[in-house]
Design a protein around this motif. Sequence first.
Motif, PDB file in Angstrom:
ATOM      1  N   LYS A  63      -0.736   1.235  -1.682  1.00  0.00           N
ATOM      2  CA  LYS A  63       0.052   2.254  -1.618  1.00  0.00           C
ATOM      3  C   LYS A  63       1.189   1.998  -0.653  1.00  0.00           C
ATOM      4  CE  LYS A  63      -0.164   7.202  -0.459  1.00  0.00           C
ATOM      5  NZ  LYS A  63      -1.150   8.308   0.124  1.00  0.00           N
ATOM      6  N   TYR A  88      -5.210  -8.737  -6.749  1.00  0.00           N
ATOM      7  CA  TYR A  88      -4.760  -7.834  -7.512  1.00  0.00           C
ATOM      8  C   TYR A  88      -3.309  -7.913  -7.587  1.00  0.00           C
ATOM      9  CZ  TYR A  88      -2.273  -3.130  -7.921  1.00  0.00           C
ATOM     10  OH  TYR A  88      -1.550  -2.112  -8.081  1.00  0.00           O
ATOM     11  N   GLY A 138      -6.652  -0.077  -1.241  1.00  0.00           N
ATOM     12  CA  GLY A 138      -5.976   1.163  -1.731  1.00  0.00           C
ATOM     13  C   GLY A 138      -4.721   1.289  -0.671  1.00  0.00           C
ATOM     14  N   THR A 139      -5.049   1.240   0.871  1.00  0.00           N
ATOM     15  CA  THR A 139      -3.609   1.516   1.567  1.00  0.00           C
ATOM     16  C   THR A 139      -2.647   0.390   1.366  1.00  0.00           C
ATOM     17  OG1 THR A 139      -5.232   2.563   3.195  1.00  0.00           O
ATOM     18  CG2 THR A 139      -3.350   1.680   4.005  1.00  0.00           C
ATOM     19  N   GLN A 157     -11.082   0.995   0.518  1.00  0.00           N
ATOM     20  CA  GLN A 157     -10.044   1.879   1.186  1.00  0.00           C
ATOM     21  C   GLN A 157      -8.778   1.304   1.852  1.00  0.00           C
ATOM     22  OE1 GLN A 157     -12.725   4.299   3.884  1.00  0.00           O
ATOM     23  NE2 GLN A 157     -12.725   6.134   2.342  1.00  0.00           N
ATOM     24  N   TYR A 159      -6.827  -7.844  -2.257  1.00  0.00           N
ATOM     25  CA  TYR A 159      -5.303  -7.493  -2.455  1.00  0.00           C
ATOM     26  C   TYR A 159      -4.503  -8.660  -3.208  1.00  0.00           C
ATOM     27  CZ  TYR A 159      -0.564  -5.631  -1.570  1.00  0.00           C
ATOM     28  OH  TYR A 159       0.680  -5.260  -1.674  1.00  0.00           O
ATOM     29  N   LYS A 163     -10.513   5.879  -6.735  1.00  0.00           N
ATOM     30  CA  LYS A 163      -9.392   6.492  -6.692  1.00  0.00           C
ATOM     31  C   LYS A 163      -8.828   6.172  -5.116  1.00  0.00           C
ATOM     32  CE  LYS A 163      -6.500   9.616  -8.341  1.00  0.00           C
ATOM     33  NZ  LYS A 163      -5.993   9.346  -9.566  1.00  0.00           N
ATOM     34  N   GLU A 164      -9.447   6.026  -4.031  1.00  0.00           N
ATOM     35  CA  GLU A 164      -9.012   5.663  -2.782  1.00  0.00           C
ATOM     36  C   GLU A 164      -8.543   4.235  -2.754  1.00  0.00           C
ATOM     37  OE1 GLU A 164     -11.796   8.868  -0.143  1.00  0.00           O
ATOM     38  OE2 GLU A 164     -12.539   6.769  -0.282  1.00  0.00           O
ATOM     39  N   ALA A 165      -9.209   3.356  -3.451  1.00  0.00           N
ATOM     40  CA  ALA A 165      -8.941   2.120  -3.753  1.00  0.00           C
ATOM     41  C   ALA A 165      -7.685   1.761  -4.585  1.00  0.00           C
ATOM     42  CB  ALA A 165     -10.080   1.259  -4.163  1.00  0.00           C
ATOM     43  N   GLY A 166      -7.073   2.843  -5.314  1.00  0.00           N
ATOM     44  CA  GLY A 166      -5.989   2.489  -5.959  1.00  0.00           C
ATOM     45  C   GLY A 166      -6.512   2.060  -7.406  1.00  0.00           C
TER      46      GLY A 166
END
Length: 337
Positions: A333, A295, A329-330, A326, A292, A86-89
């Motif tokens: 976001k 992604y 995920g940041t 994490q 990322y 979840k924290e990783a998106g």
Amino acid sequence: MKTFFTSLLGLCLLAATSCQSTKPSISKEVIPNDTRAQEMKDMKFGMFICWSLSTFSGKEWTGEELPVEFFRATECDTDQWARTAKEAGMNYIYFLTKHHDGFCLWDTKTTDFKITNAPLGKDVMAMLRKSCDKYGIKLGIYFSEGDWNWPEAERGKGGRGGNNPEVKKAQLKELLTEYGPIELIWFDHATGDGGLSHAETTRWVHQFQPNCFVGYNHGEPSGRLCLREMGKPGRLGDSEASKYNKEQEANYNGYLVAEFTYPLLPPHQGGAMWFYSLPKHDNLCHPASKIYEDYLKAVEYENIFSVNIGPDYKGRIRDIDVKTLQEVGTMIKENNK
């Protein structure tokens, strides 16, 4: 007296209803291909979890015959897995339910070689189902088609996982009927098809969950999901994006979505890669920037991207993996991606 029995009956019915409501419902209503394909594409990014005998053998394939106690873990934190996703998106987790060695990570009735007979003594698949629901993560599975415990198998040999189609079907039925909706199944053909062809396997899966996306990493092409093990992002049909599935991706027209996956642990000497390797590798990890970047490419090509994680001996994701994910995920976001 009548009032007492009426009240008692009401409580029993309420308890039964409550128990039934805790089991995730599985819809048999068939979702149109276009709609279901878009749902898969919208999942974008997920976690592939490998935790089994190879965690403890330090080898990618654990071919020797071993007692169930070889899986010596006594702890497992599936909440940490789902929370990290979840924290990783991430939007989904798919979990290794059985590798080529035949050790089952759910409470199967088909064999005694299973997690509930190991020191942990818990149904990890059931635990993960609850954790995924808790954190709003969708659930899929990895399943090795072959099994070195089956008739005609040759232990440790690729393509020699034996044949036992009825057990293969029984195991898949358990997973598809007892653990709620399964978004996708990542079938590993490395040791053969277990005596049930891919076309038959796909039909069997859809008998229980018609909306499940099925993929095979190589072998006879079937299903709607194109798997790119150790692959990369690319448009659907781009065989250069695949490593083991090139011919299938170039020529099979049944695929609707492509998935690619590789381990967060980079190449190294000794130990496993898809599973937890060795303590000496605990500081090895691909950088968040690479994850990322892939992604973003996955989103561009409407692929889904699965990052492989190997929980450690205590059933926890390594600290360096948590930190890296994490950071990813940041980035997702902050950039609204």
